[in-house]
Design a protein around this motif. Structure first.
Motif, PDB file in Angstrom:
ATOM      1  N   LYS A   2      63.375  -4.084  27.362  1.00 36.35           N
ATOM      2  CA  LYS A   2      62.775  -3.455  28.541  1.00 36.35           C
ATOM      3  C   LYS A   2      62.483  -1.977  28.359  1.00 36.35           C
ATOM      4  CE  LYS A   2      64.075  -6.399  32.317  1.00 36.35           C
ATOM      5  NZ  LYS A   2      63.888  -6.313  33.747  1.00 36.35           N
ATOM      6  N   ILE A   3      63.284  -1.273  27.561  1.00 35.28           N
ATOM      7  CA  ILE A   3      63.069   0.159  27.359  1.00 35.28           C
ATOM      8  C   ILE A   3      61.669   0.441  26.809  1.00 35.28           C
ATOM      9  CG2 ILE A   3      64.015   0.286  25.009  1.00 35.28           C
ATOM     10  CD1 ILE A   3      65.356   2.964  25.925  1.00 35.28           C
ATOM     11  N   HIS A   4      61.055  -0.566  26.173  1.00 33.19           N
ATOM     12  CA  HIS A   4      59.726  -0.409  25.587  1.00 33.19           C
ATOM     13  C   HIS A   4      58.620  -0.911  26.514  1.00 33.19           C
ATOM     14  CE1 HIS A   4      61.917   0.718  22.079  1.00 33.19           C
ATOM     15  NE2 HIS A   4      62.503  -0.466  22.025  1.00 33.19           N
ATOM     16  N   GLU A   5      58.976  -1.391  27.728  1.00 30.81           N
ATOM     17  CA  GLU A   5      57.978  -1.870  28.682  1.00 30.81           C
ATOM     18  C   GLU A   5      57.425  -0.711  29.501  1.00 30.81           C
ATOM     19  OE1 GLU A   5      59.541  -5.029  31.087  1.00 30.81           O
ATOM     20  OE2 GLU A   5      59.801  -6.349  29.376  1.00 30.81           O
ATOM     21  N   CYS A   6      56.232  -0.925  30.064  1.00 29.69           N
ATOM     22  CA  CYS A   6      55.578   0.115  30.850  1.00 29.69           C
ATOM     23  C   CYS A   6      56.362   0.408  32.122  1.00 29.69           C
ATOM     24  CB  CYS A   6      54.159  -0.298  31.203  1.00 29.69           C
ATOM     25  SG  CYS A   6      54.051  -1.570  32.484  1.00 29.69           S
ATOM     26  N   THR A   7      56.124   1.583  32.672  1.00 33.45           N
ATOM     27  CA  THR A   7      56.759   1.968  33.928  1.00 33.45           C
ATOM     28  C   THR A   7      55.779   1.892  35.087  1.00 33.45           C
ATOM     29  OG1 THR A   7      56.264   4.285  33.429  1.00 33.45           O
ATOM     30  CG2 THR A   7      58.459   3.482  32.837  1.00 33.45           C
ATOM     31  N   SER A   8      54.529   1.514  34.820  1.00 29.63           N
ATOM     32  CA  SER A   8      53.530   1.390  35.882  1.00 29.63           C
ATOM     33  C   SER A   8      53.569  -0.019  36.454  1.00 29.63           C
ATOM     34  CB  SER A   8      52.141   1.705  35.329  1.00 29.63           C
ATOM     35  OG  SER A   8      51.809   0.804  34.302  1.00 29.63           O
ATOM     36  N   GLY A   9      52.775  -0.263  37.457  1.00 28.85           N
ATOM     37  CA  GLY A   9      52.654  -1.603  38.021  1.00 28.85           C
ATOM     38  C   GLY A   9      53.647  -1.896  39.122  1.00 28.85           C
ATOM     39  N   GLY A  10      54.255  -0.886  39.677  1.00 30.40           N
ATOM     40  CA  GLY A  10      55.169  -1.101  40.800  1.00 30.40           C
ATOM     41  C   GLY A  10      56.568  -1.436  40.350  1.00 30.40           C
ATOM     42  N   GLY A  11      57.462  -1.455  41.291  1.00 30.08           N
ATOM     43  CA  GLY A  11      58.859  -1.736  40.976  1.00 30.08           C
ATOM     44  C   GLY A  11      59.534  -0.513  40.391  1.00 30.08           C
ATOM     45  N   ASN A  12      60.819  -0.485  40.483  1.00 31.83           N
ATOM     46  CA  ASN A  12      61.580   0.655  39.962  1.00 31.83           C
ATOM     47  C   ASN A  12      62.677   0.183  39.037  1.00 31.83           C
ATOM     48  OD1 ASN A  12      60.206   2.766  41.210  1.00 31.83           O
ATOM     49  ND2 ASN A  12      61.317   2.495  43.122  1.00 31.83           N
ATOM     50  N   ASP A  13      62.351  -0.644  38.081  1.00 31.88           N
ATOM     51  CA  ASP A  13      63.342  -1.130  37.139  1.00 31.88           C
ATOM     52  C   ASP A  13      63.761   0.036  36.239  1.00 31.88           C
ATOM     53  OD1 ASP A  13      64.756  -2.236  35.003  1.00 31.88           O
ATOM     54  OD2 ASP A  13      63.617  -4.106  35.083  1.00 31.88           O
ATOM     55  N   PRO A  14      65.012   0.501  36.364  1.00 27.92           N
ATOM     56  CA  PRO A  14      65.434   1.655  35.565  1.00 27.92           C
ATOM     57  C   PRO A  14      65.493   1.369  34.063  1.00 27.92           C
ATOM     58  CG  PRO A  14      67.307   0.697  36.701  1.00 27.92           C
ATOM     59  CD  PRO A  14      66.081  -0.025  37.197  1.00 27.92           C
TER      60      PRO A  14
END
Length: 180
Positions: free
Chosen positions: A36-48
């Motif tokens: 997950k650390i390599h996944e985008c931070t856009s697209g909604g949601g606040n997955d830390p």
């Protein structure tokens, strides 16, 4: 360290077969799950856990004629959408660290340049996997290039233009894929 397989290393009838050109990452196995650390931070949601950090990559066995390297990352399940292009990587480099800076000329590796990603996030460099409702396959390809610098590219070049220039200058490549 996990090692991917050889892809597209050209040979000629008069030359000895080149050494295996391999690309690997300590973050995920070839065909494995991209953390997950390599996944985008856009697209909604606040997955830390999502940080949009590029994964560490290492390569070996590149053609001896290589003068520089470039890396292209594509989403194979989304019309080969290009998520990352980094080029003018010095021939002395054999790896990229995790989290290459999101700037046109990152400090590491010195001399490298990154293309501006125009999409759900607009930034220089890496745009991680962004497939919230499906599992997609992402391909990272390192290209050994016959030029020390791709002088036709600049900070305004598109990912498609850069990928074409890289393919035209490629004398060998290696790949690794991951799922996200």
């Amino acid at each position: 360290m996990f090692v991917a397989w050889l892809v597209g290393v050209p040979t000629t009838a008069s030359a000895a077969a080149p050494a295996a050109f391999a690309l690997s990452s300590t973050a995920f196995a070839n065909g494995g799950l991209i953390p997950k650390i390599h996944e985008c931070t856009s697209g909604g949601g606040n997955d830390p856990g999502k940080k949009n950090e590029s994964p560490p990559l290492a390569w070996s066995g590149a053609p001896t004629a290589a003068k520089s390297y470039a890396i292209v990352m594509r989403d194979l399940d989304n019309a080969n959408l290009i998520h990352w292009v980094v080029y003018d990587i010095p021939v002395s480099a054999t790896s990229l660290p995790q989290n290459v800076a999101h700037v046109y000329q990152p400090p590491v590796p010195a001399g490298a340049r990154q293309v501006y990603y125009r999409g759900s996030a607009s930034l220089f460099g890496y745009q991680g996997p962004c497939s919230p409702s499906t599992v997609n396959t992402y391909e990272f390809v390192v290209h050994a290039l016959n030029q020390a610098s791709l002088t036709t590219l600049n900070s305004n070049s598109s990912t498609q233009t850069a990928a074409k220039a890289i393919t035209a200058a490629s004398i060998g490549s290696a790949r690794i894929t991951g799922e996200s």
